[in-house]
Design a protein around this motif. Structure first.
Motif, PDB file in Angstrom:
ATOM      1  N   LEU A  17       0.853  -1.180   0.000  1.00 35.13           N
ATOM      2  CA  LEU A  17       0.000   0.000   0.000  1.00 35.13           C
ATOM      3  C   LEU A  17       0.895   1.238   0.000  1.00 35.13           C
ATOM      4  O   LEU A  17       1.864   1.304   0.764  1.00 35.13           O
ATOM      5  CB  LEU A  17      -0.920   0.036   1.225  1.00 35.13           C
ATOM      6  N   VAL A  18       0.582   2.208  -0.850  1.00 38.15           N
ATOM      7  CA  VAL A  18       1.391   3.422  -0.955  1.00 38.15           C
ATOM      8  C   VAL A  18       0.507   4.627  -0.675  1.00 38.15           C
ATOM      9  O   VAL A  18      -0.460   4.887  -1.400  1.00 38.15           O
ATOM     10  CB  VAL A  18       2.045   3.560  -2.345  1.00 38.15           C
ATOM     11  N   ASP A  19       0.847   5.356   0.375  1.00 43.42           N
ATOM     12  CA  ASP A  19       0.134   6.586   0.719  1.00 43.42           C
ATOM     13  C   ASP A  19       0.796   7.763  -0.003  1.00 43.42           C
ATOM     14  O   ASP A  19       1.989   7.725  -0.303  1.00 43.42           O
ATOM     15  CB  ASP A  19       0.197   6.779   2.240  1.00 43.42           C
ATOM     16  N   GLU A  20       0.021   8.816  -0.273  1.00 43.93           N
ATOM     17  CA  GLU A  20       0.544  10.033  -0.928  1.00 43.93           C
ATOM     18  C   GLU A  20       1.285   9.672  -2.224  1.00 43.93           C
ATOM     19  O   GLU A  20       2.382  10.146  -2.497  1.00 43.93           O
ATOM     20  CB  GLU A  20       1.482  10.803   0.020  1.00 43.93           C
ATOM     21  N   TYR A  21       0.651   8.850  -3.020  1.00 46.41           N
ATOM     22  CA  TYR A  21       1.293   8.322  -4.237  1.00 46.41           C
ATOM     23  C   TYR A  21       1.703   9.428  -5.207  1.00 46.41           C
ATOM     24  O   TYR A  21       2.657   9.272  -5.973  1.00 46.41           O
ATOM     25  CB  TYR A  21       0.326   7.348  -4.920  1.00 46.41           C
ATOM     26  N   GLN A  22       1.012  10.570  -5.157  1.00 45.69           N
ATOM     27  CA  GLN A  22       1.335  11.658  -6.072  1.00 45.69           C
ATOM     28  C   GLN A  22       2.711  12.270  -5.795  1.00 45.69           C
ATOM     29  O   GLN A  22       3.260  12.990  -6.633  1.00 45.69           O
ATOM     30  CB  GLN A  22       0.272  12.773  -5.996  1.00 45.69           C
ATOM     31  N   ASP A  23       3.288  11.983  -4.623  1.00 39.35           N
ATOM     32  CA  ASP A  23       4.577  12.568  -4.257  1.00 39.35           C
ATOM     33  C   ASP A  23       5.765  11.667  -4.597  1.00 39.35           C
ATOM     34  O   ASP A  23       6.911  12.011  -4.294  1.00 39.35           O
ATOM     35  CB  ASP A  23       4.609  12.891  -2.753  1.00 39.35           C
ATOM     36  N   THR A  24       5.511  10.524  -5.210  1.00 36.67           N
ATOM     37  CA  THR A  24       6.629   9.634  -5.550  1.00 36.67           C
ATOM     38  C   THR A  24       7.471  10.230  -6.669  1.00 36.67           C
ATOM     39  O   THR A  24       6.964  10.893  -7.572  1.00 36.67           O
ATOM     40  CB  THR A  24       6.124   8.240  -5.986  1.00 36.67           C
ATOM     41  N   ASN A  25       8.785   9.981  -6.579  1.00 36.92           N
ATOM     42  CA  ASN A  25       9.686  10.402  -7.650  1.00 36.92           C
ATOM     43  C   ASN A  25      10.064   9.181  -8.495  1.00 36.92           C
ATOM     44  O   ASN A  25       9.629   8.060  -8.216  1.00 36.92           O
ATOM     45  CB  ASN A  25      10.919  11.121  -7.087  1.00 36.92           C
ATOM     46  N   ALA A  26      10.880   9.413  -9.508  1.00 41.60           N
ATOM     47  CA  ALA A  26      11.235   8.326 -10.432  1.00 41.60           C
ATOM     48  C   ALA A  26      11.908   7.171  -9.704  1.00 41.60           C
ATOM     49  O   ALA A  26      11.629   5.994  -9.981  1.00 41.60           O
ATOM     50  CB  ALA A  26      12.148   8.859 -11.539  1.00 41.60           C
ATOM     51  N   LEU A  27      12.782   7.486  -8.740  1.00 40.02           N
ATOM     52  CA  LEU A  27      13.492   6.436  -8.002  1.00 40.02           C
ATOM     53  C   LEU A  27      12.511   5.610  -7.173  1.00 40.02           C
ATOM     54  O   LEU A  27      12.570   4.373  -7.178  1.00 40.02           O
ATOM     55  CB  LEU A  27      14.554   7.077  -7.102  1.00 40.02           C
ATOM     56  N   GLN A  28      11.604   6.277  -6.461  1.00 37.79           N
ATOM     57  CA  GLN A  28      10.613   5.547  -5.664  1.00 37.79           C
ATOM     58  C   GLN A  28       9.678   4.743  -6.559  1.00 37.79           C
ATOM     59  O   GLN A  28       9.275   3.626  -6.215  1.00 37.79           O
ATOM     60  CB  GLN A  28       9.829   6.542  -4.806  1.00 37.79           C
ATOM     61  N   GLY A  29       9.347   5.314  -7.723  1.00 38.50           N
ATOM     62  CA  GLY A  29       8.485   4.597  -8.663  1.00 38.50           C
ATOM     63  C   GLY A  29       9.122   3.303  -9.141  1.00 38.50           C
ATOM     64  O   GLY A  29       8.469   2.256  -9.204  1.00 38.50           O
ATOM     65  N   THR A  30      10.417   3.369  -9.461  1.00 38.19           N
ATOM     66  CA  THR A  30      11.097   2.143  -9.928  1.00 38.19           C
ATOM     67  C   THR A  30      11.311   1.158  -8.784  1.00 38.19           C
ATOM     68  O   THR A  30      11.392  -0.051  -9.014  1.00 38.19           O
ATOM     69  CB  THR A  30      12.451   2.476 -10.578  1.00 38.19           C
ATOM     70  N   LEU A  31      11.400   1.657  -7.547  1.00 34.94           N
ATOM     71  CA  LEU A  31      11.509   0.759  -6.394  1.00 34.94           C
ATOM     72  C   LEU A  31      10.228  -0.057  -6.229  1.00 34.94           C
ATOM     73  O   LEU A  31      10.275  -1.274  -5.995  1.00 34.94           O
ATOM     74  CB  LEU A  31      11.791   1.573  -5.128  1.00 34.94           C
ATOM     75  N   ILE A  32       9.083   0.601  -6.378  1.00 34.42           N
ATOM     76  CA  ILE A  32       7.797  -0.115  -6.296  1.00 34.42           C
ATOM     77  C   ILE A  32       7.713  -1.167  -7.399  1.00 34.42           C
ATOM     78  O   ILE A  32       7.279  -2.301  -7.176  1.00 34.42           O
ATOM     79  CB  ILE A  32       6.621   0.887  -6.398  1.00 34.42           C
ATOM     80  N   GLU A  33       8.155  -0.791  -8.592  1.00 33.36           N
ATOM     81  CA  GLU A  33       8.144  -1.744  -9.713  1.00 33.36           C
ATOM     82  C   GLU A  33       9.054  -2.932  -9.429  1.00 33.36           C
ATOM     83  O   GLU A  33       8.722  -4.083  -9.734  1.00 33.36           O
ATOM     84  CB  GLU A  33       8.582  -1.044 -10.992  1.00 33.36           C
ATOM     85  N   ALA A  34      10.223  -2.662  -8.828  1.00 34.87           N
ATOM     86  CA  ALA A  34      11.176  -3.740  -8.537  1.00 34.87           C
ATOM     87  C   ALA A  34      10.615  -4.717  -7.510  1.00 34.87           C
ATOM     88  O   ALA A  34      10.916  -5.911  -7.549  1.00 34.87           O
ATOM     89  CB  ALA A  34      12.503  -3.158  -8.047  1.00 34.87           C
ATOM     90  N   MET A  35       9.808  -4.219  -6.584  1.00 37.57           N
ATOM     91  CA  MET A  35       9.169  -5.108  -5.595  1.00 37.57           C
ATOM     92  C   MET A  35       8.220  -6.085  -6.285  1.00 37.57           C
ATOM     93  O   MET A  35       8.083  -7.233  -5.868  1.00 37.57           O
ATOM     94  CB  MET A  35       8.376  -4.282  -4.575  1.00 37.57           C
ATOM     95  N   ASN A  36       7.526  -5.586  -7.326  1.00 33.42           N
ATOM     96  CA  ASN A  36       6.608  -6.414  -8.111  1.00 33.42           C
ATOM     97  C   ASN A  36       5.658  -7.220  -7.219  1.00 33.42           C
ATOM     98  O   ASN A  36       5.585  -8.456  -7.317  1.00 33.42           O
ATOM     99  CB  ASN A  36       7.408  -7.362  -9.020  1.00 33.42           C
ATOM    100  N   PRO A  37       4.897  -6.537  -6.336  1.00 32.53           N
ATOM    101  CA  PRO A  37       4.018  -7.274  -5.424  1.00 32.53           C
ATOM    102  C   PRO A  37       2.811  -7.862  -6.157  1.00 32.53           C
ATOM    103  O   PRO A  37       2.390  -7.327  -7.200  1.00 32.53           O
ATOM    104  CB  PRO A  37       3.569  -6.185  -4.439  1.00 32.53           C
ATOM    105  N   PRO A  38       2.238  -8.943  -5.647  1.00 32.64           N
ATOM    106  CA  PRO A  38       1.042  -9.524  -6.270  1.00 32.64           C
ATOM    107  C   PRO A  38      -0.119  -8.540  -6.311  1.00 32.64           C
ATOM    108  O   PRO A  38      -0.954  -8.597  -7.213  1.00 32.64           O
ATOM    109  CB  PRO A  38       0.713 -10.727  -5.361  1.00 32.64           C
ATOM    110  N   SER A  39      -0.174  -7.632  -5.321  1.00 31.80           N
ATOM    111  CA  SER A  39      -1.270  -6.667  -5.262  1.00 31.80           C
ATOM    112  C   SER A  39      -0.726  -5.311  -4.853  1.00 31.80           C
ATOM    113  O   SER A  39       0.136  -5.210  -3.971  1.00 31.80           O
ATOM    114  CB  SER A  39      -2.336  -7.132  -4.257  1.00 31.80           C
ATOM    115  N   LEU A  40      -1.239  -4.250  -5.502  1.00 34.98           N
ATOM    116  CA  LEU A  40      -0.758  -2.892  -5.268  1.00 34.98           C
ATOM    117  C   LEU A  40      -1.950  -1.973  -5.017  1.00 34.98           C
ATOM    118  O   LEU A  40      -2.930  -1.989  -5.776  1.00 34.98           O
ATOM    119  CB  LEU A  40       0.039  -2.411  -6.496  1.00 34.98           C
TER     120      LEU A  40
END
Length: 693
Positions: free
Chosen positions: A212-235
């Motif tokens: 779960l990601v709170d305040e998703y609008q504040d993510t930067n490119a690095l944080q965005g790619t970190l979420i992608e790297a986690m590749n969770p079953p559910s987001l």
């Protein structure tokens, strides 16, 4: 239970069975309740708490959500949920892998960066453009890490700043040496936490079933790619594009805007019921923010039906009239002080209103701008404490020795490395049991004219000039005193450092350590330097009254740090709390003075938004440095939606000190509070001309 308290929109989002969900949660629509409801739904559907990861942008937000889960499921269950900021979660995982990871704040690593930068000389390079300073180059590199996913730093500099192409190779070499030093000493900063954790995620299954990601609008490119790297079953991502206000820090609004493209099967839920603000306040906010492009359609509904006061515009002839009149209005308000907030865009605005409140003996606390943990006196105490726990922390040493007259970051680094050489790896052995057979402990400088490296190290000096200073004989024999640029003042600083750490040896209690540091000759010297600097006038004279007041404020900060250390019995836990959690800790009581960024996520009965003049809010200077009118408009939206019942918007027409005339902010015209006249048309035309350029 949490789910039973949700409205239909919140319930639909919280109980979604889709694998990727984006929840558009505007100000006051109950995003926290929805996230807590989602966690409750997961726990009720056989997801174990340790299989849930909650990523937030403050530790305080994570703690509040976990606490709400605990009220329904118990502390034992809630405590197993992995919750925290991107950085805190990354730090925990990396510490599991490597106990020697040493987390440092950006300002500490900036000191190390300067020590590398200062070895370079740009003066001998024939260029029409001046080279960037060390601090600015560090900030550029940090921004690069957060936003650039493809180019190396040298190529990025050439692409973004072609006028600096001649310096790009030197900049890149400084960065390479800086990274090598960090690796050598085990230092990581907040960017490194995410970069290293992202690499771990590519090869390791973290075991999370939902992120779960709170305040998703504040993510930067690095944080965005970190979420992608986690590749969770559910987001499950929650955010609001109208509250994306961290572009200066690399936040990328296109990440939330492209969610449906990135995840074609994603479902977008929109929360439309506002539970915070009255209809007039919400109507004003909506009227302004709708001038921005709509990424996802939404139409907010007000749920409160009580009689509402319309937002009021306060106009003043002069800038300081505004601050004094506002302070008087707050004095006469029936609203409890803690339920009043003054929200500012610029630090100078906060200074003015703070003075106005203090003159009327109205207590206030300030958050945003310079925080308690950014105060140099607080940093100095924590740097001294850090060295006691970890003598390998070269940056703390460098940062401290910059206080000594005549010692810069490069010389401080030379002294640190010399002590380490004299102590065969230990600076304290080098200080108290130096190997006197080593006649010259200083590192020989390498030469490379192409990379701006020149040899300017002089012959070793004599220690006889320190003979009458009363140093211990053992200390006088230390070869580090032979540094040719060491003066009597800087040698005395080193001696006070020597005496302090003799006194601290063997003490276990954090509070005792803090008290001893704060009462030492070394810290008294630092306090004297800081108070004198803060009281020095433009003509070079020192205002003694101002200096005395500054010393009192330094004492107060020291006492507050002692209070913060009380609950701790272990050195590392105390220091980690100060580093990772410092941004969430506040001080003082009374009226809340908040920067727009610091106000985000908070709400107050009565709100004042100050200095709404064109140039100040929107801040045209910051817009020229890479900001945008859309971002400034989102900042305005965040500021006004902090108000629950009463909203005042104020501006001044003239600044008598700078002799500047002001025109109202464009946002006041857009809100319908000021008639759209020739002034407004001029502002719009200026913006259109800028877009065409």
């Amino acid at each position: 239970m949490p789910l039973s308290r949700l409205n239909p929109e919140q319930f639909a989002a919280a109980t979604s069975q889709d694998s990727q969900n984006l929840i558009i949660a505007s100000a006051g629509t109950g995003k926290t309740s929805t996230i807590v409801g989602r966690i409750a739904y997961l726990l009720g559907n056989d997801v174990k708490p340790e299989e849930i990861l909650l990523l937030t942008f403050t530790n305080k937000a994570a703690a509040e959500m976990v606490e709400r889960v605990a009220s329904f499921f118990g502390a034992g269950v809630a405590g197993k949920i992995d919750a925290g900021t991107f950085h805190a979660v990354s730090y925990r995982w990396l510490k599991k892998q490597d106990k020697k990871v040493v987390l440092k704040q950006q300002r500490e690593l900036k000191t190390l960066f300067r020590s590398v930068y200062e070895k370079r000389s740009f003066d001998r390079i024939d260029a029409q453009t001046s080279a960037y300073g060390g601090n600015h180059l560090y900030d550029m590199y940090s921004f690069y890490q957060n936003t650039e996913l493809n180019n190396d730093f040298e190529s990025w500099v050439i692409e973004k700043y072609p006028e600096h192409e001649l310096f790009a190779m030197i900049y890149a070499d400084i960065v390479d040496e800086f990274e090598s030093l960090k690796k050598e000493y085990g230092f990581v900063n907040f960017n490194d936490l995410l970069l290293n954790f992202r690499e771990m995620c590519k090869t390791k299954n973290l075991g999370y079933k939902e992120v779960l990601v709170d305040e998703y609008q504040d993510t930067n490119a690095l944080q965005g790619t970190l979420i992608e790297a986690m590749n969770p079953p559910s987001l499950f991502c929650v955010g609001d594009y109208d509250q994306s206000i961290y572009a200066f820090n690399g936040a990328d609004i296109s990440i939330i805007g492209s969610f449906s493209k990135k995840y074609p099967d994603a479902v977008v839920h929109t929360l439309t019921k506002n539970y915070r603000s009255t209809m007039p306040i919400l109507s004003l906010a909506t009227k302004v923010i709708e001038h921005n492009e709509r990424i996802y359609p939404k139409q907010l509904e007000v749920t409160r039906d009580k009689a509402a006061q319309a937002p009021k515009l306060l106009a003043y002839d002069e800038l300081f009239d505004q601050y004094h009149a506002m302070a008087a209005q707050i004095r006469d308000s029936q609203t409890p002080r803690e339920e009043i907030a003054v929200i500012f865009r610029n630090n100078s605005s906060a200074d003015g209103i703070e003075v106005g409140l203090r003159e009327l003996d109205i207590p206030c606390k300030r958050k945003g701008g310079t925080s308690f943990f950014d105060a140099k006196e607080v940093k100095a105490i924590l740097d001294l404490y850090t060295l006691l726990v970890n003598e390998s922390d070269m940056m703390s040493f460098i940062h401290l020795f910059e206080f000594a007259r005549g010692i810069g970051s490069a010389m401080a680094k030379e002294m640190y490395l010399a002590l380490k050489t004299l102590g065969h790896g230990s600076i304290f052995y080098g200080l108290y049991a130096a190997d006197e057979s080593i006649k010259n402990p200083f590192e020989k400088r390498k030469l490379n004219h192409q990379l701006g490296l020149f040899d300017d190290f002089l012959e070793l000096g004599a220690v006889g000039k320190f003979a009458k200073l009363g140093f211990e004989n053992k200390f006088m024999k230390n070869p580090v005193l032979k540094h040719p640029r060491l003066t009597k003042d800087s040698a005395t600083f080193l001696y006070d450092f020597y005496l302090l750490f003799k006194d601290l040896k063997g003490i276990k209690q954090p509070r005792t350590i803090v008290k001893k540091i704060a009462s030492s000759s070394l810290f008294n010297y630092i306090a004297e330097v800081l108070s004198t600097k803060r009281a020095t006038l433009k003509d070079g004279s020192v205002d003694e009254k101002q200096k005395s007041e500054s010393l009192v404020r330094i004492t107060r900060k020291r006492l507050l740090l002692e209070e913060l250390s009380k609950p701790y019995s272990e050195h590392e836990r105390f220091l980690n709390a100060m580093i990772l959690g410092s941004s969430d800790l506040t001080q003082g009581e009374g009226v809340n003075l908040l920067s727009v960024h610091a106000s985000k996520g908070l709400e107050y009965k009565e709100v004042y938004v100050v200095d709404l003049m064109d140039g100040r809010f929107p801040n045209r200077k910051l817009m020229q440095k890479g900001g945008s009118l859309d971002e400034e408009r989102r900042l305005f939206y965040v500021a006004v939606t902090r108000a629950k019942d009463i909203l005042y918007l104020s501006y001044a027409k003239y600044d008598k000190i700078k002799k500047i005339n002001f025109v109202p902010s464009q946002f006041l015209f857009e809100a319908g509070l000021v008639p759209k006249d020739e002034v407004y048309r001029g502002l719009v035309e200026k913006e259109m001309d800028k877009e065409e350029l």
